[in-house]
Design an enzyme around this catalytic site. Structure first.
Site, PDB file in Angstrom:
ATOM      1  N   LEU A  96     -16.720   9.967  -3.810  1.00  0.00           N
ATOM      2  CA  LEU A  96     -15.526   9.469  -3.112  1.00  0.00           C
ATOM      3  C   LEU A  96     -15.757   8.107  -2.461  1.00  0.00           C
ATOM      4  O   LEU A  96     -16.681   7.935  -1.661  1.00  0.00           O
ATOM      5  CB  LEU A  96     -15.097  10.481  -2.032  1.00  0.00           C
ATOM      6  N   ASP A  97     -14.884   7.148  -2.786  1.00  0.00           N
ATOM      7  CA  ASP A  97     -14.906   5.802  -2.206  1.00  0.00           C
ATOM      8  C   ASP A  97     -16.237   5.076  -2.425  1.00  0.00           C
ATOM      9  O   ASP A  97     -16.662   4.266  -1.586  1.00  0.00           O
ATOM     10  CB  ASP A  97     -14.540   5.844  -0.709  1.00  0.00           C
ATOM     11  N   ASN A 113      -9.604   1.412  -7.554  1.00  0.00           N
ATOM     12  CA  ASN A 113      -9.022   1.922  -6.312  1.00  0.00           C
ATOM     13  C   ASN A 113      -9.106   0.834  -5.254  1.00  0.00           C
ATOM     14  O   ASN A 113      -9.977  -0.034  -5.317  1.00  0.00           O
ATOM     15  CB  ASN A 113      -9.798   3.161  -5.831  1.00  0.00           C
ATOM     16  N   SER A 162       3.178  -0.381  -1.434  1.00  0.00           N
ATOM     17  CA  SER A 162       3.249  -1.846  -1.307  1.00  0.00           C
ATOM     18  C   SER A 162       2.201  -2.552  -2.170  1.00  0.00           C
ATOM     19  O   SER A 162       2.442  -3.660  -2.658  1.00  0.00           O
ATOM     20  CB  SER A 162       3.133  -2.272   0.159  1.00  0.00           C
ATOM     21  N   ASN A 163       1.046  -1.942  -2.371  1.00  0.00           N
ATOM     22  CA  ASN A 163       0.059  -2.558  -3.279  1.00  0.00           C
ATOM     23  C   ASN A 163       0.547  -2.515  -4.721  1.00  0.00           C
ATOM     24  O   ASN A 163       0.376  -3.491  -5.473  1.00  0.00           O
ATOM     25  CB  ASN A 163      -1.299  -1.866  -3.140  1.00  0.00           C
ATOM     26  N   HIS A 202      -9.495   0.612  -1.083  1.00  0.00           N
ATOM     27  CA  HIS A 202      -9.810   1.432   0.088  1.00  0.00           C
ATOM     28  C   HIS A 202      -9.822   0.517   1.310  1.00  0.00           C
ATOM     29  O   HIS A 202     -10.418  -0.562   1.271  1.00  0.00           O
ATOM     30  CB  HIS A 202     -11.176   2.108  -0.098  1.00  0.00           C
ATOM     31  N   LEU A 212     -10.418  13.241  -6.442  1.00  0.00           N
ATOM     32  CA  LEU A 212     -10.342  13.467  -7.887  1.00  0.00           C
ATOM     33  C   LEU A 212     -11.534  14.281  -8.382  1.00  0.00           C
ATOM     34  O   LEU A 212     -12.648  14.148  -7.861  1.00  0.00           O
ATOM     35  CB  LEU A 212     -10.291  12.121  -8.608  1.00  0.00           C
ATOM     36  N   ARG A 254      -7.259  22.142  -7.876  1.00  0.00           N
ATOM     37  CA  ARG A 254      -7.442  20.701  -8.074  1.00  0.00           C
ATOM     38  C   ARG A 254      -7.680  20.401  -9.561  1.00  0.00           C
ATOM     39  O   ARG A 254      -7.164  19.434 -10.115  1.00  0.00           O
ATOM     40  CB  ARG A 254      -8.651  20.258  -7.232  1.00  0.00           C
TER      41      ARG A 254
HETATM   42  C1  GAR Z   1      -3.446   0.908   1.644  1.00  0.00           C
HETATM   43  O1  GAR Z   1      -3.815   0.349   2.874  1.00  0.00           O
HETATM   44  C2  GAR Z   1      -4.671   1.352   0.867  1.00  0.00           C
HETATM   45  O2  GAR Z   1      -5.799   0.549   1.101  1.00  0.00           O
HETATM   46  C3  GAR Z   1      -4.882   2.744   1.414  1.00  0.00           C
HETATM   47  O3  GAR Z   1      -3.608   3.277   1.615  1.00  0.00           O
HETATM   48  C4  GAR Z   1      -2.676   2.214   1.827  1.00  0.00           C
HETATM   49  C5  GAR Z   1      -1.570   2.375   0.824  1.00  0.00           C
HETATM   50  O4  GAR Z   1      -0.518   1.503   1.105  1.00  0.00           O
HETATM   51  N1  GAR Z   1      -5.668   3.543   0.520  1.00  0.00           N
HETATM   52  C6  GAR Z   1      -6.432   4.548   0.923  1.00  0.00           C
HETATM   53  O5  GAR Z   1      -6.545   4.883   2.074  1.00  0.00           O
HETATM   54  C7  GAR Z   1      -7.173   5.252  -0.199  1.00  0.00           C
HETATM   55  N2  GAR Z   1      -8.194   6.084   0.338  1.00  0.00           N
HETATM   56  P1  GAR Z   1       0.574   1.220   0.005  1.00  0.00           P
HETATM   57  O6  GAR Z   1       1.090   2.578  -0.468  1.00  0.00           O
HETATM   58  O7  GAR Z   1       1.645   0.464   0.731  1.00  0.00           O
HETATM   59  O8  GAR Z   1      -0.066   0.436  -1.107  1.00  0.00           O
END
Ligand code: GAR
Length: 208
Positions: free
Chosen positions: A144-145, A107, A13-14, A109, A93, A65
């Site tokens: 990470l993050d 990214n 969705s993003n 998060h 990654l 990986r």
């Molecule tokens: C989103 O909420 C994003 O912030 C999260 O996964 C979801 C993806 O939704 N990302 C993480 O957790 C990354 N560590 P989407 O596929 O509908 O965009």
């Protein structure tokens, strides 16, 4: 014209919000490809319907990986991207991969970083009694993050909230914030100064 490659693992969705904003706001950019590490990721259909090249590179077919990331990098670089966007790409990654895309990989998060890196962010925030939760767009580093923060969105926790109600409210803000952040990048409005992101657009980097 900047070229963007988006990595997803699922719903996308993003990615969808970014594709729509790029088209409707006529960014000086094009989405060159959407790549998923999971076959059947729902977001691939949307991308294909919008005329975007879609690829699946299943991590399960790789021995390590490092081997997966090396092949992913080769595939991505075939599109010569200026920016790599992680949009729900659920992979850790390798340092070599993150170094290759240093300062050109974003990214999103679902927490107010640096709190709650990793998984199950909203559930952990509820367990801790947090009164606000949110999401962060940041440049990606090997840590990470972590990485320089581009934008953050905050929502208050209200009585009766659970993980799913919080993630739904935060996601709405993610869909506003992430396209803005990507647009700042493609318009050359982001700079990292002493590890902190400066944005020259004049817009707030905080969303609520
Ligand atoms: C989103 O909420 C994003 O912030 C999260 O996964 C979801 C993806 O939704 N990302 C993480 O957790 C990354 N560590 P989407 O596929 O509908 O965009």
């Amino acid at each position: 014209m900047k070229s963007i490659v988006i990595l997803i693992s699922g719903r996308g969705s993003n990615m969808e919000a970014i594709v729509r904003a790029c088209a409707s706001e006529v960014w000086p950019a094009r989405i060159a490809a959407v790549i998923s590490n999971r076959p059947g990721a729902a977001g691939l259909d949307f991308a294909a319907r919008h005329g975007i090249a879609t690829l699946v590179l299943d991590h399960k077919g790789f021995a390590s990986r490092e081997a997966f990331d090396a092949e992913l990098q080769r595939v991505i670089d075939g599109f010569s991207p200026d920016l790599l966007v992680l949009a729900g790409f659920m992979r850790i990654l390798t340092p070599s991969f993150t170094a290759h895309y240093a300062e050109r990989m974003l990214n999103i998060h679902p927490s107010l970083l640096p709190a709650f890196t990793g998984l199950h962010t909203h559930a952990r925030a509820l367990e801790m009694g947090c009164k606000f939760v949110g999401a962060t767009v940041h440049f990606v580093t090997a840590d990470l993050d972590h990485g320089a923060i581009v934008a953050q969105a905050v929502v208050p926790v209200i009585a009766g909230d659970d993980e799913s109600s919080l993630s739904a409210r935060v996601l709405k803000l993610e869909h506003r914030m992430y396209p803005r952040a990507v647009r700042w990048f493609v318009e050359g409005k982001l700079a990292i100064v002493d590890g902190v992101v400066r944005q020259s657009d004049g817009e707030a980097q905080a969303f609520s």
